[in-house]
Motif scaffolding. Structure first.
Motif, mmCIF file in Angstrom:
data_model
loop_
_atom_site.group_PDB
_atom_site.id
_atom_site.type_symbol
_atom_site.label_atom_id
_atom_site.label_comp_id
_atom_site.label_asym_id
_atom_site.label_seq_id
_atom_site.Cartn_x
_atom_site.Cartn_y
_atom_site.Cartn_z
ATOM 1 N N VAL A 1 0.873 -1.173 0.000
ATOM 2 C CA VAL A 1 0.000 0.000 0.000
ATOM 3 C C VAL A 1 0.911 1.224 0.000
ATOM 4 N N LEU A 2 0.811 2.025 -1.064
ATOM 5 C CA LEU A 2 1.636 3.219 -1.233
ATOM 6 C C LEU A 2 0.821 4.459 -0.898
ATOM 7 N N GLN A 3 1.427 5.367 -0.165
ATOM 8 C CA GLN A 3 0.769 6.624 0.205
ATOM 9 C C GLN A 3 1.597 7.785 -0.339
ATOM 10 N N THR A 4 0.934 8.725 -1.021
ATOM 11 C CA THR A 4 1.652 9.846 -1.612
ATOM 12 C C THR A 4 2.200 10.777 -0.530
ATOM 13 N N LEU A 5 3.348 11.384 -0.850
ATOM 14 C CA LEU A 5 3.993 12.343 0.037
ATOM 15 C C LEU A 5 3.835 13.744 -0.537
ATOM 16 N N HIS A 6 3.949 14.747 0.328
ATOM 17 C CA HIS A 6 3.863 16.134 -0.130
ATOM 18 C C HIS A 6 5.121 16.456 -0.934
ATOM 19 N N SER A 7 4.937 16.869 -2.174
ATOM 20 C CA SER A 7 6.071 17.182 -3.034
ATOM 21 C C SER A 7 6.769 18.441 -2.566
ATOM 22 N N GLU A 8 8.090 18.516 -2.851
ATOM 23 C CA GLU A 8 8.833 19.718 -2.490
ATOM 24 C C GLU A 8 8.283 20.914 -3.280
ATOM 25 N N THR A 9 8.334 22.064 -2.686
ATOM 26 C CA THR A 9 7.774 23.264 -3.331
ATOM 27 C C THR A 9 8.634 23.692 -4.513
ATOM 28 N N THR A 10 7.983 24.153 -5.513
ATOM 29 C CA THR A 10 8.690 24.647 -6.686
ATOM 30 C C THR A 10 8.906 26.140 -6.564
ATOM 31 N N GLN A 11 9.672 26.713 -7.486
ATOM 32 C CA GLN A 11 9.895 28.144 -7.467
ATOM 33 C C GLN A 11 8.563 28.876 -7.695
ATOM 34 N N SER A 12 8.454 30.019 -7.106
ATOM 35 C CA SER A 12 7.167 30.713 -7.067
ATOM 36 C C SER A 12 6.624 31.045 -8.449
ATOM 37 N N HIS A 13 7.512 31.274 -9.413
ATOM 38 C CA HIS A 13 7.036 31.661 -10.729
ATOM 39 C C HIS A 13 6.692 30.463 -11.602
ATOM 40 N N GLN B 1 4.462 26.895 -12.258
ATOM 41 C CA GLN B 1 3.284 26.126 -11.892
ATOM 42 C C GLN B 1 3.694 24.688 -11.562
ATOM 43 N N PRO B 2 3.134 24.085 -10.514
ATOM 44 C CA PRO B 2 3.473 22.692 -10.206
ATOM 45 C C PRO B 2 3.033 21.771 -11.337
ATOM 46 N N LEU B 3 3.841 20.730 -11.573
ATOM 47 C CA LEU B 3 3.544 19.766 -12.623
ATOM 48 C C LEU B 3 2.536 18.752 -12.098
ATOM 49 N N VAL B 4 1.447 18.562 -12.831
ATOM 50 C CA VAL B 4 0.381 17.644 -12.404
ATOM 51 C C VAL B 4 0.329 16.461 -13.363
ATOM 52 N N GLN B 5 0.311 15.277 -12.820
ATOM 53 C CA GLN B 5 0.279 14.076 -13.651
ATOM 54 C C GLN B 5 -1.046 14.018 -14.413
ATOM 55 N N SER B 6 -0.974 13.769 -15.700
ATOM 56 C CA SER B 6 -2.148 13.901 -16.560
ATOM 57 C C SER B 6 -3.195 12.830 -16.311
ATOM 58 N N THR B 7 -2.790 11.645 -15.925
ATOM 59 C CA THR B 7 -3.745 10.549 -15.702
ATOM 60 C C THR B 7 -4.317 10.567 -14.295
ATOM 61 N N LEU B 8 -3.454 10.811 -13.312
ATOM 62 C CA LEU B 8 -3.864 10.715 -11.904
ATOM 63 C C LEU B 8 -4.318 12.047 -11.316
ATOM 64 N N ASN B 9 -3.974 13.155 -12.003
ATOM 65 C CA ASN B 9 -4.310 14.486 -11.506
ATOM 66 C C ASN B 9 -3.709 14.726 -10.120
ATOM 67 N N LEU B 10 -2.470 14.290 -9.948
ATOM 68 C CA LEU B 10 -1.744 14.474 -8.696
ATOM 69 C C LEU B 10 -0.462 15.245 -8.974
ATOM 70 N N THR B 11 -0.070 16.068 -8.002
ATOM 71 C CA THR B 11 1.120 16.900 -8.163
ATOM 72 C C THR B 11 2.382 16.054 -8.134
ATOM 73 N N LEU B 12 3.291 16.323 -9.075
ATOM 74 C CA LEU B 12 4.548 15.586 -9.172
ATOM 75 C C LEU B 12 5.683 16.385 -8.535
ATOM 76 N N SER B 13 6.767 15.707 -8.279
ATOM 77 C CA SER B 13 7.962 16.368 -7.769
ATOM 78 C C SER B 13 8.627 17.161 -8.893
ATOM 79 N N GLN B 14 9.642 17.946 -8.551
ATOM 80 C CA GLN B 14 10.357 18.715 -9.571
ATOM 81 C C GLN B 14 11.014 17.799 -10.589
ATOM 82 N N ALA B 15 11.311 16.540 -10.180
ATOM 83 C CA ALA B 15 11.922 15.581 -11.095
ATOM 84 C C ALA B 15 10.882 14.866 -11.955
ATOM 85 N N GLY B 16 9.602 15.165 -11.729
ATOM 86 C CA GLY B 16 8.544 14.543 -12.530
ATOM 87 C C GLY B 16 8.096 13.192 -12.013
ATOM 88 N N THR B 17 8.383 12.898 -10.735
ATOM 89 C CA THR B 17 7.976 11.618 -10.152
ATOM 90 C C THR B 17 6.892 11.839 -9.107
#
Length: 437
Positions: free
Chosen positions: A142-154, A156-172
């Motif tokens: 059972v996997l539980q998502t973690l809060h992604s690190e904050t991105t630079q203010s300017h 927009q956070p990257l959102v996974q297209s299928t899951l509609n969940l915020t990704l990390s800066q590395a795209g994971t």
């Protein structure tokens, strides 16, 4: 298909190895699914990255290939990144060496909703099934998502297209393991009358002291299912006995080991053919519940005998020989007939000249079968070794029973009749003399 990379972690100052698996995200939908119009399952390629899964003391840094996320993060990529293991995963090193051992790892991921949670609630949960083909470890995570690190203010956070969940800066998608049910022996073979332990266990992050643990074992075989054991236990100082239901004599699970060590294994004594099948170990603790499958295969080798102890031909009359295979399981058995003359270097097969009886099933579920071969003196001279060879899945090597053809003896029927007549005449003569006296 398995993609396996080993990574020497330097970021966290730990000596750990990463394992990267090619998986499939399983989702409902994607078209019509049959005559009733049900949904089909849609499979989307994804990647599962275990960060620092196992120790790396035995690996040389020169042999290690680092795992690197894509240089350009893509919202369409599905990369589940499991951060530093929050709970210990037993036998995880088997995944690390699977590629070298030419073993395939089957990996599937799907959405999971914990007890009393909403479908779209955060953090999100997923269930991952990881199975090492050909034996070894089998995991349900059972996997539980973690809060992604904050991105630079300017940005927009990257959102996974299928899951509609915020990704990390590395795209994971950053996750951690919060619950796992595992089996270190997902397939086991045991003999009739023997005892067996079906291996199953669980681990949970941040379990609450005194929390109830529910364990259920079910047997599925040939379309039929039944509950074998149902247990509810909690780690308490009181002497309160756990709730327990057992539907098979000689079956047990240890409540203390369940709540203390996460040991959910099932012990079965006096195995019978009807115990064979697929066993489902379901463990529930707190908001999580998942299961593991263990296959139990029952076997019994055949007892092989010949109908004759000696092979003696009477003149040129053929002789019938029977080879009996008794009380074996499972059904499939192979019988061969071989004949090797004294002057021959290799035996000759006579299997095509033989015949088989039908399988006979006994009340205990085992089977018996006989094979028949007619032997002729001109084909089997004195000194010829005739062998019945039986192969069966319960035998490590084929079972051979043999006898040697003796010299041919003349038929004794005529002289036996003459002798019996002579004895009768003598008996009647003595009886007649006695009557006269």
């Amino acid at each position: 298909m398995l993609t396996l990379l080993v990574f020497l972690s330097l970021v966290y100052g730990l000596e750990g190895a990463d394992v990267v698996l090619s998986c499939s995200l399983i989702e409902e939908g994607g078209g019509m699914g049959g005559m009733m119009g049900g949904s089909m399952f849609k499979r989307t390629p994804s990647t599962l990255v275990f960060r620092d899964l196992v120790g790396n003391a035995d690996l040389s840094p020169e042999l290690v290939t680092p795992y690197n996320p894509p240089e350009t993060p893509n919202a369409d990529d599905l990369i589940f990144e499991l951060m530093l293991p929050s709970i210990q995963i037993p036998n995880a090193d088997l995944l690390l060496h699977a590629d070298c051992n030419e073993q395939e790892v089957v990996c599937e991921i799907s959405r999971y909703v914990p007890r009393d949670a909403e479908l779209d609630s955060l953090p999100a949960h997923f269930i991952g099934s990881v199975q090492l083909d050909g034996g070894g470890i089998s995991l349900t995570l059972v996997l539980q998502t973690l809060h992604s690190e904050t991105t630079q203010s300017h940005q927009q956070p990257l959102v996974q297209s299928t899951l509609n969940l915020t990704l990390s800066q590395a795209g994971t998608l950053l996750t951690e393991v919060v619950f796992v049910v595992f089996s270190r022996v997902p397939s086991i073979v045991a003999p009739i009358g023997g005892d067996v332990m079906l291996d199953c266990g669980f681990r949970q992050k941040d379990s609450v002291p005194g929390q109830e643990v529910a364990l259920e074992w079910r047997l599925q075989h040939r379309g039929n299912g039944r509950k074998i054991l149902d247990m509810k236990a909690r780690e308490e100082e009181t002497d309160t006995a756990p709730e327990l239901f057992v539907d098979r004599e000689g079956t047990s699970a240890d409540a203390d080991l369940l709540v203390r060590d996460g040991n959910a294994s099932l012990t079965m004594q006096g195995l019978k053919v009807k115990d064979e099948g697929t066993y489902i170990c379901t463990v529930g603790s707190g908001e999580f519940q998942t299961q593991q499958i263990v296959q139990l295969h029952i076997t019994q080798p055949p007892h092989v005998t010949l109908s004759e102890e000696k092979l003696i031909f009477q003149d040129s009359t053929p002789q019938k020989l029977s080879c009996h295979c008794q009380r074996y399981y499972p059904l499939d058995v192979q019988v061969e007939w071989l004949s090797q003359a004294p002057s021959a270097e290799e035996p000759v097969s006579f299997t095509k000249e033989s015949s088989l009886s039908s399988h006979r099933q006994h009340s205990d579920g085992t089977y018996s079968l006989s094979s028949y071969l007619t032997l002729r003196p001109d084909e089997h001279p004195p000194g010829t070794v005739v062998t019945c060879r039986v192969s069966h899945s319960a035998l490590e090597t084929p079972s051979d029973v043999s006898l040697t053809a003796d010299r041919t003896e003349p038929r004794k029927t005529f002289w036996t009749v003459v002798l019996m007549l002579a004895i009768s005449v003598v008996f009647l003569y003595q009886a007649f003399r006695g009557a006269e006296n």
